[in-house]
Each structure stands twice: as C-alpha cells, then as structure tokens.
Design a protein around this motif. Sequence first.
Motif, PDB file in Angstrom:
ATOM      1  N   GLN A 140       8.569  -1.814 -10.419  1.00 25.04           N
ATOM      2  CA  GLN A 140       8.439  -0.363 -10.319  1.00 25.04           C
ATOM      3  C   GLN A 140       8.190   0.259 -11.695  1.00 25.04           C
ATOM      4  O   GLN A 140       7.297   1.098 -11.872  1.00 25.04           O
ATOM      5  N   PRO A 164       2.642  -0.473  -3.925  1.00 26.07           N
ATOM      6  CA  PRO A 164       3.130   0.377  -2.824  1.00 26.07           C
ATOM      7  C   PRO A 164       4.265   1.306  -3.208  1.00 26.07           C
ATOM      8  O   PRO A 164       4.532   2.280  -2.499  1.00 26.07           O
ATOM      9  N   PRO A 182       4.163   6.738  -5.523  1.00 23.30           N
ATOM     10  CA  PRO A 182       3.889   7.783  -4.521  1.00 23.30           C
ATOM     11  C   PRO A 182       2.421   8.117  -4.378  1.00 23.30           C
ATOM     12  O   PRO A 182       1.981   8.583  -3.318  1.00 23.30           O
ATOM     13  N   ASP A 236       0.050   5.910  -4.350  1.00 23.21           N
ATOM     14  CA  ASP A 236      -0.663   4.769  -3.755  1.00 23.21           C
ATOM     15  C   ASP A 236      -0.956   5.017  -2.285  1.00 23.21           C
ATOM     16  O   ASP A 236      -0.140   5.608  -1.556  1.00 23.21           O
ATOM     17  N   TYR A 251       1.787   3.900   0.132  1.00 22.65           N
ATOM     18  CA  TYR A 251       3.169   4.330  -0.109  1.00 22.65           C
ATOM     19  C   TYR A 251       3.893   4.807   1.146  1.00 22.65           C
ATOM     20  O   TYR A 251       5.030   4.389   1.420  1.00 22.65           O
ATOM     21  N   LYS A 286       7.074   2.748   2.597  1.00 22.63           N
ATOM     22  CA  LYS A 286       8.412   3.327   2.527  1.00 22.63           C
ATOM     23  C   LYS A 286       9.106   3.295   3.875  1.00 22.63           C
ATOM     24  O   LYS A 286      10.323   3.130   3.967  1.00 22.63           O
ATOM     25  N   PHE A 288       9.584  -2.448  -2.244  1.00 21.78           N
ATOM     26  CA  PHE A 288       8.145  -2.319  -2.469  1.00 21.78           C
ATOM     27  C   PHE A 288       7.499  -3.579  -3.039  1.00 21.78           C
ATOM     28  O   PHE A 288       6.295  -3.601  -3.280  1.00 21.78           O
TER      29      PHE A 288
END
Length: 369
Positions: free
Chosen positions: A258, A276, A279, A281, A284, A288, A294
């Motif tokens: 991340q 992923p 936010p 992407d 995402y 989520k 992720f």
Amino acid sequence: MSIKRHRGTQVIHAGLPKAEQGKPFNNGPAFASTYHLSGPADSAEHQYGRFSNPTWQALEQGLSELEGGETVIFPSGMAAAAAIMSSLVVAGETIVLPSDGYFAIRAYAHEFLEPNGINLKLVRTKDLLAFDYTNVRLVLVESPSNPLLDVVDIKALSAKVHSAGGLIAIDNTTLTVLGQRPLELGADLSMSADTKALNGHSDVVFGHVSAATSMLIERVRLWRKLAGNIPGPMETWLVHRGLATLDVRLERMVSNAQKVAEMLANHPAVKSVRYPGLPSDASYAIAKEQMDHFGFIISFDLGSIQAADRFLQAASLVFEATSFGGVHTIAERRARWGTDNVPEGLVRLSVGCERIVDLLDAFETALAT
C-alpha cells in the motif's frame, strides 16, 4: 460448541493433528510408496503412494478448513489448473479463459485441449460480465488478473455463469485463502499456485484445487490419481509449514505494498500504477467489497524498456525473477516474455517483508536513475 476464530489464527492450526500427550503437534513428512495392505483392497485407509499419503491428508484438511470446500493438492499450480480443465470438460464443450490472465493456462488449453475438440474462448477480465455464457461448460478466471490487476465481481459473474448452466473456477493465486474466498462468493471451484504466497519462501512448486461439491472434487481427485500428477511428501510438508506463517507474512507484505503503491503513484518517473488498494484504481470499488485485503502485487509503467531495465538494475533490495509472493521483494519487466499484452516498460512488483523504510529508500534511489 464450535468457537469462531479469526482466520489468521485458523491458518496457524489448520490441518494439525489433535493434541496428544507426548506426541508432536506437527507431524513430519511420510515417505512411503507402499503401505501394508492385507485382505480386501479397500480395507486400509492408505493403499499405494499414487492414491494417498498421510502428509497430503493433513495439508488437504487444513486447506479445506480455510477454503470452505474439499481440497485436492497438486505438484504445481499448472497441474491444478490442468486438472480442472481436463477432468470437467469433454470434446464439444467450451471453456472461457481470461485473455489477460496467466499465459501458461491459455497455452495449455491451446496445445492440449483445442486439438482434442474442446472449444476455447478468450475474454478480457473487464469484459467478463458482459459476455454471453450460453453453451459454456467452464469459466476459469484469475482475479485480480495477472499482471494488470483487474478485478471481476465474482458473485455477479458466478450467478451469470450458473444461470447459463456452466461452472466457474477462480484462480486465487494472487490473494490466497486469506485474501479472498471464492467459494463463499459463489464459485464452484477455487484453485491456487501455492508456489507463490501460500508457501511464501520461493523454495517449492505446488498447487491445490478446492470445490464446493463432492461431485466436482471427486472428478479432480480421480484425474490426479489416474494421471499420476501427485506431489511429493517433502514438498507437501514444506507447504504446510509455510501455511502457518501466511497471515503474518501477508500483514507485512500488504501493508508495504500500500505504501509503495502510494509512493509510485506520486512519483514523476512513473507513467501509471495499478494497485487495487489505490482509491483511484479502476478495481478499487469491487476489490474493497469482495477482497479481505488488496494484495502485495503492484504493476507500474516506467514508459520504456530502457527505463524499466535501469530501475531493475538499480533497485538494491529487489530480486529480478518471474515469480511472486515470497518474503523477498521480486520484480520483472513482464513484456520481456512476449506473452502478455502489456506496455514494454511495465514492471510487475511483488512486495516482500522487508522493512518499509528500506524499500521506499531503495525504490526512490532506483527511480532517480
């Protein structure tokens, strides 16, 4: 009364024998090609080394607990994929594979299934939900896709495939049993190349298949038995040992990924980033919703072959190799194989367990070149 425990705890105890006074709580590998068998052929639990092994049994039990379906193990991820496609589809039927997924699965279908009368259709991951699955027997999907990390809504896709009378299998290699639960999301089968993060130490080639119904898994198990595509007991034991640390490894790897993705997304030398967990992407929102984390893989484009190669040569903590999921950070320029439709400067990065301060420093230094 059963106690509901966190999956990170479950993974440590998965497949271990019941505690007994003076007995090991983690049995060693059973090296056996033959077992004593007197009387009727089915009078003993183990009969011959190609049929079963106590070490297989322990790992399969543990993976079944985590997958939520019965499991059969294999000597590689490709053996697992081949077992699904070869045991559940016959001549005249159709398989759908992602055109942007793992190349070797497509190559197997082209080389060995199509010549025997099985129809093959290739669909991009982002187009899977719009495809017509009429007369499709099997859909084998990799989500997130490798290497561009597109994510498909597994629940919605499973419903669509089932409504057309087909089966759906999910290649869960990139996320493992602790990152995504394909069978709970509606898939019929879940498979993984356990060579990667599930074992996690870059020292074993391995795979498994889990299924929601006994009918499907029995076909897969029979294929393994008759094809002789069986894992060795030592490799099996090593994977079971690696499984116990999966949660703690993933915690560090995903956290690192991340932070690295956020740094790359804001670096002027980087043309684009896919992860992923960003936010921004395209994957995402659904990631989520259906994923437990992720992941640890990032793909980023440095714009050219030369820039990507300079980065890989300069990144001091990065091993350049064509695998992922180990405790070491691993990267490669994917277009060098000529099998993926990706930009020439795309780097697939598998973030490892190193300290994040050192990783960020190594990447900053390498990108400065």
